[in-house]
Design a protein around this motif. Structure first.
Motif, PDB file in Angstrom:
ATOM      1  N   VAL A 512      29.685  42.362  30.992  1.00 14.39           N
ATOM      2  CA  VAL A 512      29.016  43.665  30.858  1.00 14.39           C
ATOM      3  C   VAL A 512      29.156  44.443  32.160  1.00 14.39           C
ATOM      4  N   LEU A 513      29.728  45.628  32.073  1.00 13.34           N
ATOM      5  CA  LEU A 513      29.803  46.559  33.193  1.00 13.34           C
ATOM      6  C   LEU A 513      28.649  47.551  33.079  1.00 13.34           C
ATOM      7  N   THR A 514      28.008  47.860  34.214  1.00  9.36           N
ATOM      8  CA  THR A 514      26.920  48.839  34.205  1.00  9.36           C
ATOM      9  C   THR A 514      27.181  49.901  35.263  1.00  9.36           C
ATOM     10  N   LEU A 515      26.665  51.072  35.035  1.00 10.39           N
ATOM     11  CA  LEU A 515      26.712  52.156  36.021  1.00 10.39           C
ATOM     12  C   LEU A 515      25.616  53.150  35.677  1.00 10.39           C
ATOM     13  N   PRO A 683      17.523  58.476  29.433  1.00  8.94           N
ATOM     14  CA  PRO A 683      18.514  57.405  29.635  1.00  8.94           C
ATOM     15  C   PRO A 683      19.506  57.759  30.733  1.00  8.94           C
ATOM     16  N   LYS A 684      19.715  56.823  31.627  1.00 10.43           N
ATOM     17  CA  LYS A 684      20.606  57.064  32.771  1.00 10.43           C
ATOM     18  C   LYS A 684      21.524  55.892  33.065  1.00 10.43           C
ATOM     19  N   ASP A 685      21.185  54.702  32.585  1.00 13.72           N
ATOM     20  CA  ASP A 685      21.981  53.501  32.854  1.00 13.72           C
ATOM     21  C   ASP A 685      22.886  53.197  31.666  1.00 13.72           C
ATOM     22  N   LEU A 686      24.182  53.143  31.933  1.00 13.53           N
ATOM     23  CA  LEU A 686      25.171  52.863  30.895  1.00 13.53           C
ATOM     24  C   LEU A 686      25.606  51.402  30.991  1.00 13.53           C
ATOM     25  N   ALA A 687      25.548  50.686  29.873  1.00 13.23           N
ATOM     26  CA  ALA A 687      26.005  49.296  29.796  1.00 13.23           C
ATOM     27  C   ALA A 687      27.175  49.219  28.821  1.00 13.23           C
ATOM     28  N   ILE A 688      28.231  48.483  29.228  1.00 10.98           N
ATOM     29  CA  ILE A 688      29.452  48.390  28.416  1.00 10.98           C
ATOM     30  C   ILE A 688      29.835  46.926  28.285  1.00 10.98           C
ATOM     31  N   LEU A 689      29.940  46.455  27.045  1.00 14.12           N
ATOM     32  CA  LEU A 689      30.368  45.082  26.770  1.00 14.12           C
ATOM     33  C   LEU A 689      31.864  45.089  26.504  1.00 14.12           C
ATOM     34  N   ALA A 707      35.290  63.779  33.132  1.00 13.66           N
ATOM     35  CA  ALA A 707      35.797  64.713  32.123  1.00 13.66           C
ATOM     36  C   ALA A 707      34.650  65.354  31.348  1.00 13.66           C
ATOM     37  N   ALA A 708      33.587  64.597  31.093  1.00 11.93           N
ATOM     38  CA  ALA A 708      32.436  65.151  30.379  1.00 11.93           C
ATOM     39  C   ALA A 708      31.683  66.148  31.239  1.00 11.93           C
ATOM     40  N   ASP A 709      31.598  65.881  32.570  1.00  8.80           N
ATOM     41  CA  ASP A 709      30.897  66.789  33.490  1.00  8.80           C
ATOM     42  C   ASP A 709      31.433  66.532  34.893  1.00  8.80           C
ATOM     43  N   PRO A 710      32.269  67.432  35.421  1.00 10.19           N
ATOM     44  CA  PRO A 710      32.849  67.212  36.766  1.00 10.19           C
ATOM     45  C   PRO A 710      31.808  67.143  37.872  1.00 10.19           C
ATOM     46  N   GLU A 711      30.590  67.649  37.624  1.00 15.63           N
ATOM     47  CA  GLU A 711      29.552  67.637  38.657  1.00 15.63           C
ATOM     48  C   GLU A 711      28.632  66.428  38.546  1.00 15.63           C
ATOM     49  N   GLN A 712      28.898  65.536  37.614  1.00 12.54           N
ATOM     50  CA  GLN A 712      28.004  64.402  37.394  1.00 12.54           C
ATOM     51  C   GLN A 712      28.418  63.211  38.256  1.00 12.54           C
ATOM     52  N   PRO A 713      27.578  62.803  39.219  1.00  8.91           N
ATOM     53  CA  PRO A 713      27.929  61.635  40.032  1.00  8.91           C
ATOM     54  C   PRO A 713      27.747  60.332  39.258  1.00  8.91           C
ATOM     55  N   VAL A 714      28.580  59.361  39.606  1.00  8.05           N
ATOM     56  CA  VAL A 714      28.471  58.008  39.063  1.00  8.05           C
ATOM     57  C   VAL A 714      28.050  57.089  40.208  1.00  8.05           C
ATOM     58  N   SER A 715      27.006  56.317  39.998  1.00  9.55           N
ATOM     59  CA  SER A 715      26.494  55.443  41.059  1.00  9.55           C
ATOM     60  C   SER A 715      26.193  54.061  40.502  1.00  9.55           C
ATOM     61  N   ARG A 718      28.373  48.241  38.921  1.00  8.93           N
ATOM     62  CA  ARG A 718      28.330  46.788  39.126  1.00  8.93           C
ATOM     63  C   ARG A 718      28.241  46.104  37.771  1.00  8.93           C
ATOM     64  N   THR A 719      28.512  44.828  37.771  1.00 10.41           N
ATOM     65  CA  THR A 719      28.406  44.072  36.521  1.00 10.41           C
ATOM     66  C   THR A 719      26.958  43.638  36.311  1.00 10.41           C
ATOM     67  N   MET A 720      26.637  43.365  35.064  1.00  6.75           N
ATOM     68  CA  MET A 720      25.297  42.858  34.760  1.00  6.75           C
ATOM     69  C   MET A 720      25.099  41.479  35.386  1.00  6.75           C
ATOM     70  N   ALA A 721      26.175  40.714  35.468  1.00 11.06           N
ATOM     71  CA  ALA A 721      26.083  39.400  36.120  1.00 11.06           C
ATOM     72  C   ALA A 721      25.688  39.551  37.580  1.00 11.06           C
ATOM     73  N   LYS A 722      26.185  40.610  38.239  1.00 17.57           N
ATOM     74  CA  LYS A 722      25.827  40.860  39.636  1.00 17.57           C
ATOM     75  C   LYS A 722      24.352  41.207  39.758  1.00 17.57           C
ATOM     76  N   ILE A 723      23.830  41.971  38.816  1.00 17.00           N
ATOM     77  CA  ILE A 723      22.409  42.320  38.841  1.00 17.00           C
ATOM     78  C   ILE A 723      21.554  41.066  38.736  1.00 17.00           C
ATOM     79  N   VAL A 724      21.945  40.163  37.833  1.00 17.16           N
ATOM     80  CA  VAL A 724      21.198  38.911  37.681  1.00 17.16           C
ATOM     81  C   VAL A 724      21.338  38.059  38.937  1.00 17.16           C
TER      82      VAL A 724
END
Length: 860
Positions: A512-515, A683-689, A707-715, A718-724
């Motif tokens: 799982v990738l998260t951002l 909602p602000k946290d995106l999780a991708i399996l 592409a959806a919003d050039p002014e939107q920062p991504v922060s 990390r992976t969900m495994a890293k969070i754990v």
């Protein structure tokens, strides 16, 4: 003359013995020749300064002789010298590194004026002794309290910085205008916020941290007065804070006025404000606590529903650290002290053995006129030279270990920078080195000096027996005791770490990738948010290898709060009574993405909108609390301003971390919300399996967001495994450090046993030779040596186990359910001690068995 006799004590004893009588006679003659009171006074003044000068010169001359002699003697025994220096380096290095971190976190004052008067205030309700304040309670507390010179509020609030390169998510804080004056800080450039700037509708202003000023704007002196685009709105830079200022956490990079709208003061259950106060001079912490509880009681009577069972907690700002963080550091410091004790006892043993081997030399020096004081001074000089050489090497080792140990510094500490080997730490290392060099050098020096008489010329092969060998045995026992404490403590912490890592978080983290894509105010309407989420999710789900993707307000373990009161069947249940749940808004596919099991009913769907009945998915813990019969699907409850029907029951998730119990969870459809409601929960946290490497997916996802919003920062990519994994990061570091200390202790104790037995065998070689000549078998000699080793080991293990149990009781908060008398930890430590004894005994026992009786009997 008695006073002059006291002055002579400034000289070494050997110098007084040789010249004292003559000096007293000279002074008596000068005293008789002194004319009148002025002459006598001048004589005493001159005698005092003359004695100081000459005594210093004599001591320096003797020291130079001792240093030259020490250099020659240590140079002739490089093995002993290197071993002693390395042993001291281990002890001093471990304690220097541990002190640098402990001092930085627990001892050093916070970088504010009069930091002992700064306190943090919390609401105290059942189940939550430290809860943020509601704006309404904060305003009333501030108005009614008389114990405080000032009071200010803050809320951590990251913002989107746009227009300076790539869009960036910046850690910031919203603060009241009186917070920085409460802390007692001033900017290095510009000014602080005014009360007018802290009102709703005021123009945006911002104060930058020194680090952000340097990293983002290159230290440009013209930054004050310029404008920044934060969350799509203009903010004027009015100041830059000092380099050492960092609040409320070390990563905070800017501050903006809170500008709380009046409607936020209407709900006393909307808790999100953190408060700092400065006590008035002369007001104690206990007085402030008593007053705040009186005020909380008055507000409870005035607002019996909202403030039911709401008291106040007042802590010193310096003490706002978790019990776990404190326990980790104190346990580490205790382990370092054990290593130092073992190192020092080894040094004392080495010096004692060296002194015994030099018994004839000391006897010869005594025979030609050297006094005991002179011999002790020489041996203490050797001890200090070895200690300071080891201390210097230990400081270098501490510098190398500091980056690892610095990972134990809590990120919530309001201090900029990280621990360093600065002047304060160097002073500690110097004093520790001096103290250990003297403390563990005096004993061997005293014993050797006391025995340095003419009998040493005849002592021969029995120099190491009797009381001298018992002293060395006692030192080795002390080493084994400290080793047992470290081995058991390290074993328990490792078992606690394994237990925590084995805890089921309630979801599957692998793959799982998260951002985070925290949306700016331009997404204030639900329609705007829908367009963004739909665009991003549809494109992400089409990426190769992606199984599913979903948004949530907060990922598990990244934010543990979001507590809201729950009401069932119209009952007026209160949050203060524990009838609460944790709120998350999610998009469809959330449970599938994190593989959270759905026990009953269905997931939330895209069709759950504001035009359909309000629904929710709840956790199993929610059902157990409110419907113990387990039949919850279709039931209704009141939550977050609406009546909601339960359409599904999901498994429990540890949203507060692996070691903390979580409140019951409520998941709501992100479309069932009005435009301006719940801005914090958007909602602000995106999780991708994904079926592949989740980290390799990050660049493609970032391109989709851009592409959806050039002014939107991504922060926070990390992976969900890293969070754990981060949940146990501090435990892992401490277990490694304590395990390293235990390994050092094990090795040093084994060396101590080996040294003790080797010396005993060498000193008893004539006795062993006689035994062999009289018919003793090799097994008898082997048994004799191993019995001595077993006795020393047992005498150290038993009290060591008792001390280890006491240490486990003291750090029980760190053990995560492991019992202080945990059998596996004690059995493992006992097994290692047996191995340590065998390891240290093998070579001496082999030498004892191979003693040639003829050679031993001929030896002097």
């Amino acid at each position: 003359m008695p006073y002059y006799q006291l002055l002579l004590l400034l000289y070494p004893a050997s110098f007084r013995a040789e010249y004292g009588e003559e000096m007293r006679a000279v002074f008596a003659r000068r005293r008789r020749d002194a004319a009148g009171l002025p002459g006598i006074v001048w004589l005493w003044i001159a005698a005092f300064f003359e004695t100081l000068r000459d005594a210093a010169a004599v001591h320096w001359d003797i020291l130079r002789q001792d240093l030259r002699y020490t250099a020659r003697t240590l140079g002739r025994t490089p093995g002993f010298t290197l071993t002693a220096i390395l042993v001291m380096a281990l002890g001093i290095g471990a304690n220097t590194a541990a002190f640098s971190v402990t001092d930085f976190v627990l001892i050093r004052p916070l970088p504010f004026p009069q930091p002992d008067r700064l306190v943090q205030l919390w609401e105290n309700v059942p189940s939550y002794t430290e809860m943020e304040l509601s704006p309404a309670n904060y305003r009333d507390w501030k108005r009614m309290a008389g114990s405080f010179e000032a009071m200010g509020a803050f809320t951590p609030q990251p913002v989107n910085l746009i227009g300076h390169g790539e869009p960036e998510r910046i850690d910031g804080a919203e603060i009241s205008a009186d917070l920085l004056p409460t802390l007692g800080v001033q900017p290095v450039m510009g000014r602080l916020f005014t009360a007018a700037e802290d009102r709703p509708g005021a123009a945006g202003t911002v104060i930058l941290s020194y680090r952000m000023w340097q990293s983002e704007f290159g230290g440009d002196a013209a930054i004050v007065g310029s404008q920044l685009n934060l969350d799509g709105s203009p903010f004027t830079v009015i100041g830059v804070m000092p380099r050492e200022f960092s609040f409320p956490v070390s990563d905070t990079r800017l501050w903006v006025p809170a500008r709380l709208p009046e409607e936020l003061y209407q709900d006393r259950n909307n808790n999100f404000v953190q408060v700092v106060g400065r006590l008035k001079p002369g007001v104690s912490l206990e007085q402030a606590r008593a007053e705040m509880n009186v005020i909380a009681g008055q507000l409870e009577r005035q607002f019996p529903k909202e403030n039911l069972h709401t008291a106040a907690t007042v802590n010193r700002l310096r003490d706002e650290l978790s019990e776990k963080s404190r326990g980790l550091l104190w346990a580490l410091s205790g382990a370092a002290i054990c290593v130092l004790l073992i190192a020092c006892t080894n040094l004392a043993n080495l010096l004692l053995a060296r002194g015994m081997a030099r018994q004839k030399e000391l006897a010869v020096r005594t025979a030609i006129g050297a006094g005991r004081e002179r011999l002790m001074r020489q041996m203490i000089t050797e001890s200090l030279i070895l200690a300071f050489a080891g201390g210097g090497l230990g400081v270098l080792a501490a510098m190398a270990a500091l980056p690892l140990m610095a990972r134990l510094v809590p990120s919530t500490l309001p201090m900029a920078g990280m621990p360093a080997i600065d002047a304060r730490v160097m002073l500690f290392a110097g004093l520790l080195t001096l103290g250990t060099g003297i403390a563990f050098g005096v004993g061997p020096a005293w014993r050797m000096g006391r025995g340095a008489d003419l009998s040493g010329l005849r002592e021969g092969s029995r120099a190491g027996g009797g009381r001298k060998e018992r002293l060395r045995s006692a030192l080795v026992m002390a080493e084994i005791m400290a080793s047992v404490v470290l081995l058991v403590s390290a074993g328990m912490l490792m078992r606690a770490l394994w237990r925590v890592q084995a805890t089921n978080p309630g979801f599957a983290a692998d793959g799982v990738l998260t951002l985070r894509t925290a949306l700016a105010p331009k997404y204030a309407t639900l329609a705007a948010r829908e367009r963004f989420f739909t665009s991003v999710l549809s494109d992400v789900r089409r990426l190769p290898g992606v199984v599913s993707a979903a948004y949530t307000s907060f990922l598990p373990m990244t934010m543990g709060g979001g507590i809201w009161p729950v009401s069932i069947s119209g009952q007026n249940l209160q949050r203060a009574g524990g009838d609460v749940a944790s709120l998350r808004f999610i998009t469809s596919g959330f449970f599938k993405t994190l593989r959270i099991p759905l026990m009953q009913g269905r997931e939330l769907a895209e069709q759950d909108t504001a035009s359909t009945p309000y629904v929710a998915v709840v956790s199993q813990s929610f059902v157990r609390k409110y419907w113990p019969d387990g039949n919850a699907v279709g039931r209704h409850f009141q939550f977050a301003f609406h009546d909601r029907a339960i359409v599904g029951v999901a498994g429990d998730v540890r949203v507060r971390g692996l070691e903390r119990d979580s409140e019951p969870q409520v998941y709501l459809p992100y479309r069932q919300v009005s435009d301006l409601d719940f801005p914090f929960y958007v909602p602000k946290d995106l999780a991708i399996l994904t079926t592949g490497n989740p980290e390799a997916l990050a660049p493609a996802v970032q391109r989709i967001v851009r592409a959806a919003d050039p002014e939107q920062p991504v922060s926070s990519v990390r992976t969900m495994a890293k969070i754990v994994e981060e949940q146990t990061a501090s435990r892992t570091v401490q277990a490694r450090l304590l395990g390293g200390f235990a390994a050092l202790a094990f090795l040093l104790a084994a060396v101590g046993i080996h040294g003790l037995l080797s010396f005993a065998v060498s000193q008893r070689s004539r006795e062993i030779g006689v035994r062999v000549a009289l018919g003793a078998k090799p097994r008898d000699i082997l048994s004799m040596v191993l019995r001595q080793a077993a006795f020393v080991a047992l005498a150290g293990v038993v009290p060591g186990a008792v001390l280890a149990y006491e240490a486990a009781l003291a750090m029980q908060a760190l053990l995560a359910g492991v019992k202080p008398n945990d059998p596996p930890a004690f059995l493992a430590a006992a097994a290692l001690c047996v191995a340590m004894t065998l390891f240290g005994s093998l070579l001496p026992a082999w030498r004892a068995v191979r003693v040639d009786p003829i050679t031993a009997l001929r030896a002097e």
